[in-house]
Design a protein around this motif. Structure first.
Motif, PDB file in Angstrom:
ATOM      1  N   ASN A 345       0.927  -1.213   0.146  1.00  0.00           N
ATOM      2  CA  ASN A 345      -0.090   0.145  -0.084  1.00  0.00           C
ATOM      3  C   ASN A 345       0.797   1.292   0.014  1.00  0.00           C
ATOM      4  OD1 ASN A 345      -2.115  -1.832   0.308  1.00  0.00           O
ATOM      5  ND2 ASN A 345      -2.223  -1.826   2.627  1.00  0.00           N
ATOM      6  N   ASP A 346       1.978   1.277   0.796  1.00  0.00           N
ATOM      7  CA  ASP A 346       2.620   2.596   0.923  1.00  0.00           C
ATOM      8  C   ASP A 346       3.558   2.585  -0.546  1.00  0.00           C
ATOM      9  OD1 ASP A 346       2.436   2.720   3.486  1.00  0.00           O
ATOM     10  OD2 ASP A 346       4.252   1.816   4.199  1.00  0.00           O
ATOM     11  N   ARG A 347       3.716   1.586  -1.327  1.00  0.00           N
ATOM     12  CA  ARG A 347       4.242   1.576  -2.543  1.00  0.00           C
ATOM     13  C   ARG A 347       3.391   2.142  -3.721  1.00  0.00           C
ATOM     14  NH1 ARG A 347       7.885  -3.515  -4.305  1.00  0.00           N
ATOM     15  NH2 ARG A 347       8.378  -3.653  -2.071  1.00  0.00           N
ATOM     16  N   LEU A 348       2.012   1.854  -3.625  1.00  0.00           N
ATOM     17  CA  LEU A 348       1.059   2.365  -4.468  1.00  0.00           C
ATOM     18  C   LEU A 348       0.981   3.843  -4.028  1.00  0.00           C
ATOM     19  CD1 LEU A 348      -1.277   2.566  -6.111  1.00  0.00           C
ATOM     20  CD2 LEU A 348      -2.804   1.953  -4.189  1.00  0.00           C
ATOM     21  N   VAL A 349       0.980   4.354  -2.811  1.00  0.00           N
ATOM     22  CA  VAL A 349       0.625   5.855  -2.448  1.00  0.00           C
ATOM     23  C   VAL A 349       2.043   6.465  -3.108  1.00  0.00           C
ATOM     24  CG1 VAL A 349       0.725   7.463  -0.813  1.00  0.00           C
ATOM     25  CG2 VAL A 349      -0.770   5.265  -0.481  1.00  0.00           C
ATOM     26  N   ARG A 350       3.044   6.143  -2.979  1.00  0.00           N
ATOM     27  CA  ARG A 350       4.392   6.720  -3.337  1.00  0.00           C
ATOM     28  C   ARG A 350       4.349   6.732  -4.994  1.00  0.00           C
ATOM     29  NH1 ARG A 350       7.135   3.552   0.565  1.00  0.00           N
ATOM     30  NH2 ARG A 350       7.692   1.830  -0.935  1.00  0.00           N
ATOM     31  N   LEU A 351       3.919   5.788  -5.556  1.00  0.00           N
ATOM     32  CA  LEU A 351       3.737   5.957  -6.931  1.00  0.00           C
ATOM     33  C   LEU A 351       2.789   6.864  -7.355  1.00  0.00           C
ATOM     34  CD1 LEU A 351       4.531   4.670 -10.048  1.00  0.00           C
ATOM     35  CD2 LEU A 351       2.270   2.972  -9.437  1.00  0.00           C
ATOM     36  N   VAL A 352       1.578   6.973  -6.793  1.00  0.00           N
ATOM     37  CA  VAL A 352       0.797   7.944  -7.308  1.00  0.00           C
ATOM     38  C   VAL A 352       1.274   9.520  -7.170  1.00  0.00           C
ATOM     39  CG1 VAL A 352      -1.417   8.873  -6.709  1.00  0.00           C
ATOM     40  CG2 VAL A 352      -1.381   6.473  -6.848  1.00  0.00           C
ATOM     41  N   GLN A 353       2.149   9.452  -5.964  1.00  0.00           N
ATOM     42  CA  GLN A 353       2.775  11.071  -5.632  1.00  0.00           C
ATOM     43  C   GLN A 353       3.749  11.216  -6.469  1.00  0.00           C
ATOM     44  OE1 GLN A 353       4.098   9.886  -1.742  1.00  0.00           O
ATOM     45  NE2 GLN A 353       2.196  10.878  -0.651  1.00  0.00           N
ATOM     46  N   ASP A 354       4.692  10.293  -7.076  1.00  0.00           N
ATOM     47  CA  ASP A 354       5.672  10.359  -7.891  1.00  0.00           C
ATOM     48  C   ASP A 354       5.394  10.660  -9.438  1.00  0.00           C
ATOM     49  OD1 ASP A 354       7.092  10.508  -5.496  1.00  0.00           O
ATOM     50  OD2 ASP A 354       7.912   8.525  -5.752  1.00  0.00           O
ATOM     51  N   TRP A 355       4.185  10.053  -9.770  1.00  0.00           N
ATOM     52  CA  TRP A 355       3.836   9.677 -11.068  1.00  0.00           C
ATOM     53  C   TRP A 355       2.685  10.164 -11.733  1.00  0.00           C
ATOM     54  CZ3 TRP A 355       0.350   7.215 -14.019  1.00  0.00           C
ATOM     55  CH2 TRP A 355       0.434   6.934 -15.581  1.00  0.00           C
ATOM     56  N   VAL A 356       1.673  10.135 -10.898  1.00  0.00           N
ATOM     57  CA  VAL A 356       0.433  10.410 -11.459  1.00  0.00           C
ATOM     58  C   VAL A 356      -0.060  12.075 -11.193  1.00  0.00           C
ATOM     59  CG1 VAL A 356      -1.047   9.208 -10.037  1.00  0.00           C
ATOM     60  CG2 VAL A 356      -1.972   9.414 -12.270  1.00  0.00           C
ATOM     61  N   SER A 357      -0.708  12.637 -12.010  1.00  0.00           N
ATOM     62  CA  SER A 357      -1.314  13.892 -11.519  1.00  0.00           C
ATOM     63  C   SER A 357      -2.820  13.804 -12.067  1.00  0.00           C
ATOM     64  CB  SER A 357      -0.772  15.185 -12.325  1.00  0.00           C
ATOM     65  OG  SER A 357       0.729  15.086 -11.929  1.00  0.00           O
ATOM     66  N   PRO A 358      -3.896  14.173 -10.949  1.00  0.00           N
ATOM     67  CA  PRO A 358      -5.049  14.173 -11.350  1.00  0.00           C
ATOM     68  C   PRO A 358      -5.596  14.996 -12.476  1.00  0.00           C
ATOM     69  CG  PRO A 358      -4.974  14.800  -9.149  1.00  0.00           C
ATOM     70  CD  PRO A 358      -3.327  14.917  -9.630  1.00  0.00           C
TER      71      PRO A 358
END
Length: 359
Positions: A345-358
């Motif tokens: 779950n932590d990895r998912l959140v980090r990925l979203v933070q680093d990669w995706v923008s709404p």
């Protein structure tokens, strides 16, 4: 003129079921499968032992009547045993109910996007698909679904919480919907993720089926109970409806090992629900982390979250794979991500933070 056997034309129209992929092994990295909404915990103490004991009689057929498991479910839910039907997962029950209640060209109404086995089961029975788009927030549009019911409608499927978008319908919404549906139409309340629901005015499926003669519930041991590999699901409905499912069920479908594991899991339900509470807490933590990253998700009431990524879905899935987490992409729409171990779950959140923008 063809000279070889040909399947029914409907068979060629069946969409393939796309299972969640396992993660690609990566040297020096623990990888996580977040693509199939599986319970990340190992079997409860005593469940493996019960299954192993059942394995010793694999030379015998299982109890086709599922007597012990029916009795346990009857006691748990306070329903008569003839109001129950068992099958190899709740997905098998979906196939059976379409087979039992629909003639060719009869209609089956369901939200979309929802559980991808629905169009497969309906098409296999030569019935007609009536897809009703979910609302922008991933919720069922129950008003539109009620309006989609015609004299040809035989079954309506209500997936709550909805897989893959996450939200659940409320009891008030379901009651208002049922008041609009003709009594001869079967309404199936698919509660595969019911144990994870934490919301006001949550649906009480058992109480609902007691009030309506046309309501059938489907549930599973695959998700909260962690028996995905053993394939055990059950339906709850009035005797005539449950009996129709049993009539078209595969003889000896639920193995003796699966029955034993399900029984042992029911006996340890307090421990199981503690694990469910832990997963719900992780779900809330994931949602908060995604919100901090600027991403709002539809209200999740299952053990997964939905990222509406549109055309960037496959790009995100590839980035997740590189990060050691595999998600379930729906090309052009979004990705469903299972709530699992804290590190995943932590990895998912980090990925979203680093990669995706709404968008």
């Amino acid at each position: 003129m063809t000279t070889s056997p040909q399947p029914r034309p409907a068979i060629a129209r069946i969409p393939p079921y796309v299972a969640g992929k396992p993660p690609v092994p990566r040297e020096g990295m623990t990888t996580y499968k977040l693509s199939s909404n599986e319970n990340p915990y190992p079997p409860l103490p005593g469940v493996v032992e019960a299954a192993e004991a059942a394995v010793r009689t694999m030379n015998r057929y299982p109890d086709m009547g599922n007597a012990s498991l029916y009795a346990a479910l009857s006691a748990k839910l306070a329903v008569p045993t003839d109001h129950l039907a068992l099958a190899t997962g709740s997905v098998a029950l979906i196939y059976q109910l379409v087979q039992a209640f629909c003639d060719p060209d009869d209609e089956v109404v369901f939200a979309w996007r929802s559980f991808e086995a629905y169009p497969i089961a309906v098409t296999a029975a030569s019935a007609r698909l009536v897809r009703v788009p979910v609302l922008a927030d991933g919720r069922h549009d129950l008003d539109a679904m009620a309006a989609a019911v015609t004299p040809r409608t035989r079954v309506v499927l209500v997936c709550t919480p909805n897989n893959p978008t996450g939200p659940a319908v409320t009891q008030s919404e379901l009651d208002a919907f049922l008041a609009k549906v003709p009594p001869q139409v079967l309404v199936v309340v698919d509660e595969a993720y019911v144990e994870f629901v934490r919301m006001d005015d949550a649906v009480d499926g058992v109480a609902t089926y007691r009030r309506y003669d046309n309501v059938l519930l489907t549930r599973t041991f695959s998700k909260a109970y962690g028996l995905a590999g053993f394939r055990v699901g059950y339906a709850v409905g009035p005797a005539a409806l449950a009996g129709a499912l049993r009539a078209v069920s595969l003889p000896f479908g639920v193995s003796g090992v699966a029955q034993a594991a399900a029984l042992a899991s029911l006996e340890r339900e307090d421990e199981l629900l503690e694990r469910v509470d832990s997963l719900v807490a992780e779900r809330e933590r994931v949602v908060a982390g995604l919100a901090d990253a600027g991403w709002q998700v539809p209200e999740p009431q299952g053990n997964f979250v939905w990222l509406a990524l549109g055309e960037r879905t496959l790009e995100f899935a590839a980035a997740a794979d590189e990060a050691g987490i595999v998600v379930r992409p729906f090309a052009g729409e979004g990705a469903r991500v299972t709530v699992a171990e804290p590190e995943a779950n932590d990895r998912l959140v980090r990925l979203v933070q680093d990669w995706v923008s709404p968008s």
